[in-house]
Every structure is written in C-alpha cells, then in structure tokens.
Design a protein around this motif. Structure first.
Motif, PDB file in Angstrom:
ATOM      1  N   ILE A 191       0.833  -1.206   0.000  1.00 19.42           N
ATOM      2  CA  ILE A 191       0.000   0.000   0.000  1.00 19.42           C
ATOM      3  C   ILE A 191       0.865   1.254   0.000  1.00 19.42           C
ATOM      4  O   ILE A 191       0.620   2.207  -0.744  1.00 19.42           O
ATOM      5  N   ILE A 192       1.894   1.259   0.837  1.00 19.64           N
ATOM      6  CA  ILE A 192       2.783   2.427   0.919  1.00 19.64           C
ATOM      7  C   ILE A 192       3.482   2.647  -0.416  1.00 19.64           C
ATOM      8  O   ILE A 192       3.625   3.790  -0.884  1.00 19.64           O
ATOM      9  N   ALA A 193       3.909   1.572  -1.063  1.00 20.28           N
ATOM     10  CA  ALA A 193       4.646   1.712  -2.329  1.00 20.28           C
ATOM     11  C   ALA A 193       3.786   2.307  -3.434  1.00 20.28           C
ATOM     12  O   ALA A 193       4.314   2.911  -4.372  1.00 20.28           O
ATOM     13  N   ALA A 200       1.500   7.059   4.640  1.00 22.42           N
ATOM     14  CA  ALA A 200       2.653   6.776   5.497  1.00 22.42           C
ATOM     15  C   ALA A 200       2.240   5.759   6.558  1.00 22.42           C
ATOM     16  O   ALA A 200       1.062   5.640   6.898  1.00 22.42           O
ATOM     17  N   VAL A 201       3.223   5.046   7.080  1.00 22.24           N
ATOM     18  CA  VAL A 201       2.963   4.104   8.158  1.00 22.24           C
ATOM     19  C   VAL A 201       3.945   4.368   9.287  1.00 22.24           C
ATOM     20  O   VAL A 201       5.119   4.677   9.054  1.00 22.24           O
ATOM     21  N   VAL A 202       3.450   4.277  10.516  1.00 28.32           N
ATOM     22  CA  VAL A 202       4.304   4.356  11.697  1.00 28.32           C
ATOM     23  C   VAL A 202       4.628   2.926  12.105  1.00 28.32           C
ATOM     24  O   VAL A 202       3.727   2.116  12.333  1.00 28.32           O
ATOM     25  N   ARG A 208      12.537   1.329  -2.732  1.00 30.60           N
ATOM     26  CA  ARG A 208      11.082   1.515  -2.810  1.00 30.60           C
ATOM     27  C   ARG A 208      10.527   2.299  -1.629  1.00 30.60           C
ATOM     28  O   ARG A 208       9.431   2.862  -1.715  1.00 30.60           O
ATOM     29  N   TYR A 209      11.271   2.336  -0.533  1.00 25.49           N
ATOM     30  CA  TYR A 209      10.757   2.959   0.687  1.00 25.49           C
ATOM     31  C   TYR A 209      11.813   3.882   1.290  1.00 25.49           C
ATOM     32  O   TYR A 209      13.012   3.716   1.064  1.00 25.49           O
TER      33      TYR A 209
END
Length: 310
Positions: free
Chosen positions: A227-229, A234-236, A250-251
């Motif tokens: 999903i982030i890619a 954003a994810v914590v 990629r991140y």
C-alpha cells in the motif's frame, strides 16, 4: 517410600541382610521394616527357600508395579542439570505479533537449525491480558515484545527500538532534507495507515494529534508495504523492521525519530520454569541473538546505509 525401597532391595538381592547393607540400615531395622510391610499388605511377601528369600505371588504382582515406578523416580532424581539441544524434540511455543515474527523469527530459526535441528516452533499471538496466565500454565514458553501491561512475570530486556515514519521512495515530503524532518507540522501533511494489532502505532498518532489523519486501520502488517509503495500514505512502524526489511529503492524512513516513541522489546517468562534446563538454554539463546549491544550495532549500520541510499 522407604518400605517400598526395602521391598525392592529384598526382591532384587534375595536377602534381608544384603538389602539392609545396600540401603545403609541395620539388619534389625530392615527386618522390622519388612514386618511392617507384611502386616500392611496381609502377606508374607518373601519366604526362605534354597538359601534365599523367594517372593510370594502377591510380591511378584507388587514388584511388577513397584520396580518400574521406583526406577522412574530414581531416574528423575538422578537427572543432571543439562539440556541436549542437538537431540531435543521440544516444541517451543511463543507469543509474537506479526511484526515481531518478521523481526525475530528469521534469526531464531537459523540458530535453531544449527544448534537444535529437531526443535519445533509454534507462535501463538495472544491478547495482552492472556499472556501472563499462558506463561504460568505453560501454554506458551515465552512472550516477546513491548508488553508493559503484562506484569507479575520474569522479564529480560533484549533490544531498544523506536517508531519511525515510512513512506514510499520519491514521496513529495522527501524533496528536501528539511521537509523530511519528522516535525508535527510536516507530519500533519501526511495521511496514515496503521496496524490494529500493534496498538502503540495508533497511540503515537493520537499522542501527536494525528488520529484524524488515519485513513486505513488494518488487522495485519502484511499488506502495508504494498500500500505504501503505491500511494502517498505513510505508516508508523518500528525502525528496526523498516530498516531491516524494506527495500530502500522503494521505501524511505524519515531520518528523525518520532517524539516520545522509544520502546524496549523484552523476553517474558514464568518463574515456575526458571530452573528448567531447556528453558535456561533458550533464554541464553535469545540473549545471544538479540541482546542490546548486538542489535544496536546492527541498527546503526542499517541507519547509515539508509542515509547513503537516500
């Protein structure tokens, strides 16, 4: 128990005097003990024939049960305080979250493959209020993670970590180093996804006043990297997971840690199993694999690599 030990010695040696000598008793004491056992069981148990004490039929039936039982008790009492990892067929049961599995299981399974190849591992993710009881009853052997609500059990701190914000490589927030700083003002420009099973991430968003920026709450971690890619979300997540498992092409991990986001990952167990040889060996193994100096050195190297890549 002493009378049964006397019975076993007379049965095995065919002599009250030899049984007394083997047990460190006087012959009168051995004779008195055998008399007490005869009276309790209403049977002579042994009769003299051909120069030795021969068991009666009742004694033969008793011996069939008593001798194996005494042998098993003696074996347990003589057990030395060792554990044989190469020949163990133990099933190790652990509480781990899905993120904990991703971080800790690869190294653990590699070590067991070499040191205890017959050992099996099962993970049982539990609710936090269930963990202490599961450890006390032996339903699980260890719980690993940041578990501040789990009390009344033994604990060994393994590693320090902190939460970080992860976005896709090329995210607009990363256009300058200044924009990449994790200040609350810049963090409010992001929308977030979070994992409900890792409640600390949601707590941090609430603590920073960012709960209204949460657009996806997922039950599991597995879908989040994809999903982030594909989005600007954003994810914590724990920094060690991000640096160790996410492709830097990629991140990107925001270089500054989130405020008040440090935590400790600990190994938890019940003091009931403190002296168990297998339990001690496994605690030492966890300490060797995940002790704080070892992990911190790894994280420092990963952080430097991430900085060079970005």
């Amino acid at each position: 128990m002493n009378l049964l030990r006397l019975f076993e010695a007379v049965y095995r040696l065919g002599s009250v005097s030899h049984a007394a000598e083997a047990l460190g008793l006087s012959q009168p004491a051995a004779s008195q003990g055998l008399t007490r056992l005869r009276l309790a069981l209403h049977d002579a148990l042994f009769v003299r024939a051909a120069g030795r004490m021969r068991p009666t039929l009742r004694a033969e039936r008793l011996a069939a049960v008593v001798l194996p039982a005494l042998g098993a008790i003696h074996e347990v009492l003589r057990e030395d305080d060792r554990f044989d990892p190469p020949n163990s067929r133990m099933t190790l049961r652990l509480h781990l979250s899905d993120i904990g599995e991703a971080r800790l299981l690869p190294e653990l399974m590699e070590a067991l493959h070499h040191k205890a190849p017959g050992m099996r591992v099962q993970t049982h993710p539990l609710q936090h209020h269930e963990i202490a009881d599961a450890l006390e009853t032996g339903a699980i052997h260890f719980a690993l993670g940041f578990l501040p609500s789990v009390t009344g059990i033994e604990r060994m701190e393994l590693l320090n970590d902190s939460y970080a914000v992860v976005v896709r490589a090329g995210h607009p927030l990363l256009t300058t180093a200044e924009n990449a700083k994790a200040t609350t003002e810049r963090l409010r420009k992001l929308q977030y996804v979070a994992v409900r099973s890792h409640a600390e991430t949601i707590r941090i968003l609430k603590q920073l006043g960012l709960e209204d920026r949460l657009v996806l709450s997922s039950a599991h971690f597995l879908a989040l990297p994809a999903i982030i890619a594909r989005t600007d979300l954003a994810v914590v997540m724990p920094r060690a997971i991000a640096l160790g498992f996410m492709d830097p092409n990629r991140y990107a991990v925001l270089p500054e840690p989130l405020p008040r986001s440090s935590f400790n990952v600990s190994l938890h167990w019940s003091r009931r199993f403190e002296k168990d040889p297998a339990h001690r060996w496994l605690r030492d193994l966890f300490k060797t694999l995940f002790a704080i100096p070892h992990i911190n050195a790894d994280l420092q190297g990963l952080g430097q690599q991430s900085s060079r890549d970005s």
